[in-house]
Design a protein around this motif. Structure first.
Motif, PDB file in Angstrom:
ATOM      1  N   MET A 148       0.826  -1.201   0.000  1.00 50.72           N
ATOM      2  CA  MET A 148       0.000   0.000   0.000  1.00 50.72           C
ATOM      3  C   MET A 148       0.867   1.261   0.000  1.00 50.72           C
ATOM      4  N   VAL A 149       1.967   1.217   0.751  1.00 56.13           N
ATOM      5  CA  VAL A 149       2.897   2.350   0.727  1.00 56.13           C
ATOM      6  C   VAL A 149       3.458   2.533  -0.680  1.00 56.13           C
ATOM      7  N   LEU A 150       3.873   1.445  -1.296  1.00 54.43           N
ATOM      8  CA  LEU A 150       4.413   1.489  -2.653  1.00 54.43           C
ATOM      9  C   LEU A 150       3.397   2.078  -3.623  1.00 54.43           C
ATOM     10  N   GLN A 151       2.172   1.610  -3.546  1.00 57.57           N
ATOM     11  CA  GLN A 151       1.125   2.099  -4.443  1.00 57.57           C
ATOM     12  C   GLN A 151       0.852   3.576  -4.218  1.00 57.57           C
ATOM     13  N   THR A 152       0.777   3.995  -2.962  1.00 59.35           N
ATOM     14  CA  THR A 152       0.457   5.381  -2.635  1.00 59.35           C
ATOM     15  C   THR A 152       1.520   6.331  -3.173  1.00 59.35           C
ATOM     16  N   VAL A 153       2.780   6.004  -2.953  1.00 59.88           N
ATOM     17  CA  VAL A 153       3.861   6.885  -3.415  1.00 59.88           C
ATOM     18  C   VAL A 153       3.877   6.963  -4.934  1.00 59.88           C
ATOM     19  N   LEU A 154       3.716   5.826  -5.607  1.00 50.07           N
ATOM     20  CA  LEU A 154       3.778   5.829  -7.059  1.00 50.07           C
ATOM     21  C   LEU A 154       2.570   6.524  -7.686  1.00 50.07           C
ATOM     22  N   MET A 155       1.452   6.528  -7.004  1.00 51.41           N
ATOM     23  CA  MET A 155       0.300   7.274  -7.508  1.00 51.41           C
ATOM     24  C   MET A 155       0.554   8.774  -7.453  1.00 51.41           C
ATOM     25  N   GLU A 156       1.249   9.228  -6.421  1.00 49.97           N
ATOM     26  CA  GLU A 156       1.516  10.654  -6.258  1.00 49.97           C
ATOM     27  C   GLU A 156       2.791  11.082  -6.972  1.00 49.97           C
ATOM     28  N   ALA A 157       3.738  10.153  -7.130  1.00 53.54           N
ATOM     29  CA  ALA A 157       5.006  10.465  -7.803  1.00 53.54           C
ATOM     30  C   ALA A 157       5.364   9.295  -8.713  1.00 53.54           C
ATOM     31  N   PRO A 158       4.725   9.193  -9.884  1.00 46.65           N
ATOM     32  CA  PRO A 158       4.832   7.988 -10.737  1.00 46.65           C
ATOM     33  C   PRO A 158       6.244   7.628 -11.172  1.00 46.65           C
ATOM     34  N   ARG A 159       7.149   8.576 -11.227  1.00 51.86           N
ATOM     35  CA  ARG A 159       8.498   8.274 -11.713  1.00 51.86           C
ATOM     36  C   ARG A 159       9.510   8.119 -10.575  1.00 51.86           C
ATOM     37  N   ALA A 160       9.030   8.127  -9.348  1.00 50.26           N
ATOM     38  CA  ALA A 160       9.922   8.026  -8.185  1.00 50.26           C
ATOM     39  C   ALA A 160       9.988   6.576  -7.699  1.00 50.26           C
ATOM     40  N   GLU A 161      10.419   5.684  -8.595  1.00 50.84           N
ATOM     41  CA  GLU A 161      10.430   4.254  -8.245  1.00 50.84           C
ATOM     42  C   GLU A 161      11.333   3.959  -7.051  1.00 50.84           C
ATOM     43  N   ALA A 162      12.524   4.533  -7.055  1.00 55.70           N
ATOM     44  CA  ALA A 162      13.464   4.253  -5.969  1.00 55.70           C
ATOM     45  C   ALA A 162      12.909   4.740  -4.635  1.00 55.70           C
ATOM     46  N   LEU A 163      12.379   5.941  -4.613  1.00 51.26           N
ATOM     47  CA  LEU A 163      11.799   6.477  -3.381  1.00 51.26           C
ATOM     48  C   LEU A 163      10.644   5.608  -2.897  1.00 51.26           C
ATOM     49  N   ALA A 164       9.757   5.229  -3.809  1.00 56.18           N
ATOM     50  CA  ALA A 164       8.607   4.410  -3.425  1.00 56.18           C
ATOM     51  C   ALA A 164       9.054   3.079  -2.847  1.00 56.18           C
ATOM     52  N   LEU A 165      10.062   2.467  -3.457  1.00 55.04           N
ATOM     53  CA  LEU A 165      10.544   1.175  -2.970  1.00 55.04           C
ATOM     54  C   LEU A 165      11.282   1.312  -1.642  1.00 55.04           C
ATOM     55  N   ILE A 166      12.036   2.383  -1.466  1.00 53.69           N
ATOM     56  CA  ILE A 166      12.717   2.603  -0.187  1.00 53.69           C
ATOM     57  C   ILE A 166      11.694   2.731   0.940  1.00 53.69           C
ATOM     58  N   LEU A 167      10.640   3.498   0.716  1.00 58.55           N
ATOM     59  CA  LEU A 167       9.637   3.674   1.759  1.00 58.55           C
ATOM     60  C   LEU A 167       8.848   2.383   1.996  1.00 58.55           C
ATOM     61  N   ALA A 168       8.600   1.625   0.937  1.00 56.01           N
ATOM     62  CA  ALA A 168       7.921   0.336   1.112  1.00 56.01           C
ATOM     63  C   ALA A 168       8.797  -0.618   1.917  1.00 56.01           C
ATOM     64  N   GLU A 169      10.093  -0.645   1.619  1.00 57.61           N
ATOM     65  CA  GLU A 169      11.024  -1.494   2.379  1.00 57.61           C
ATOM     66  C   GLU A 169      11.105  -1.028   3.834  1.00 57.61           C
ATOM     67  N   ALA A 170      11.088   0.276   4.056  1.00 57.98           N
ATOM     68  CA  ALA A 170      11.132   0.802   5.420  1.00 57.98           C
ATOM     69  C   ALA A 170       9.880   0.401   6.189  1.00 57.98           C
ATOM     70  N   SER A 171       8.738   0.473   5.518  1.00 62.35           N
ATOM     71  CA  SER A 171       7.488   0.047   6.147  1.00 62.35           C
ATOM     72  C   SER A 171       7.537  -1.428   6.515  1.00 62.35           C
ATOM     73  N   LEU A 172       8.077  -2.250   5.618  1.00 62.59           N
ATOM     74  CA  LEU A 172       8.191  -3.684   5.870  1.00 62.59           C
ATOM     75  C   LEU A 172       9.097  -3.951   7.067  1.00 62.59           C
ATOM     76  N   ALA A 173      10.254  -3.292   7.094  1.00 69.52           N
ATOM     77  CA  ALA A 173      11.199  -3.498   8.194  1.00 69.52           C
ATOM     78  C   ALA A 173      10.589  -3.107   9.535  1.00 69.52           C
ATOM     79  N   LYS A 174       9.904  -1.981   9.562  1.00 69.20           N
ATOM     80  CA  LYS A 174       9.297  -1.526  10.822  1.00 69.20           C
ATOM     81  C   LYS A 174       8.185  -2.480  11.254  1.00 69.20           C
ATOM     82  N   SER A 175       7.402  -2.981  10.305  1.00 70.56           N
ATOM     83  CA  SER A 175       6.323  -3.919  10.638  1.00 70.56           C
ATOM     84  C   SER A 175       6.874  -5.224  11.201  1.00 70.56           C
TER      85      SER A 175
END
Length: 294
Positions: A148-175
């Protein structure tokens, strides 16, 4: 007839492999795939919390894999070798270029315990409030939250793949309660997966995690064996600064001789000696501008 000398890197594995039923099972529904990815995560958690693992080195090498994937997602041609050159051969005042900057960003986020402040320093173009909002966009189980984090970031910033994946990975690690971000989704997802949403994206994330968990455990086992050999070799090294150099090799994906805390000639001799002892490998295949890694 004398027997061949034993290979110091051929010792029995100290890290257990992923159970075969996780990788051999054919799962089509999201429920079945989610079950298998949960099993893969459980096994991976046991591995990445072991004390005998060179954790900084593992994360740095996974950061390279994640950066390589993100660079490919953006349509650039650079691969691992070029990314290493862009970062490890960087001279003071030089710029690493877009691909090199992607690798540097991943290295920054895996080196320190995952937090909003660390993410802000790694991606200084974003406000802390924006990062915090995106990190909290997910709900449910860890992989569902990350998707969901990945989807949300890419919807708002479609070309920010690295940023979206970093935040998705951060969410996973924290969970998962992991202290550090460990890149898993970025190396396992395909470019087409980033255009998916909802259940399709969650399914892709589950499958990516299974594949990445298997590869991460295989890499962890290899690095654990190699790190053990490095530590066994260390007492044979008499050069001043060798101990610090060995610490660098056990914490970085690659090291240039010029970066070692020794005079240039002594640093080159040390690298040649370590290659002879099979403690490190020369990674570039070049005669000059060489890089070395465990």
């Amino acid at each position: 007839m004398t027997s061949a000398r034993p290979d110091p890197l051929d010792d029995a594995e100290t890290i257990p492999r992923m159970p075969s039923w996780v990788t051999s099972a054919r799962a089509e529904t999201i429920e079945d795939v989610a079950f298998l990815s949960g099993a893969a995560l459980g096994h991976l958690h046991i591995v990445v919390t072991r004390d005998d693992l060179p954790h900084p080195l593992l994360r740095d090498r996974l950061a390279l894999r994640a950066a390589e994937a993100c660079v490919a997602f953006s349509g650039r041609p650079e691969r691992a070798g070029e990314l290493r050159d862009a970062v490890y051969l960087l001279r003071p005042g030089d710029l690493p270029g877009p691909a090199g900057e992607t690798f540097m960003t991943w290295r920054r986020v895996v080196r320190r315990p995952v937090s909003v402040s660390v993410l802000c320093r790694a991606v200084p173009t974003l406000e802390q409030s924006q990062i915090d909002t995106w990190l909290n966009a997910g709900q449910g189980a860890p992989i569902s939250r990350a998707a969901m984090v990945l989807q949300t970031v890419l919807m708002e910033a479609p070309r920010a793949e690295a940023l979206a994946l970093i935040l998705a990975e951060a969410s996973l690690a924290k969970s998962l309660g992991w202290k550090h971000l460990i890149p898993l989704l970025a190396p396992g997802l395909k470019r087409a997966d980033l255009r998916k949403q909802g259940d399709d994206l969650r399914l892709a994330c589950h499958r990516a995690l299974i594949a990445s968990a298997v590869e991460t455990i295989r890499l962890a086992a290899d690095l654990a064996r190699r790190a053990e050999h490095v530590k066994a070799v260390a007492p044979k090294l008499r050069a001043k600064g060798a101990a610090k150099a060995m610490e660098m090799f056990l914490a970085r994906d690659a090291v240039a001789a010029a970066a070692l805390p020794l005079p240039s000639r002594a640093a080159r001799r040390l690298c040649d000696r370590l290659v002879d002892l099979r403690a490190v490998r020369e990674l570039t295949g070049r005669g000059t501008f060489r890089l070395y890694g465990v």
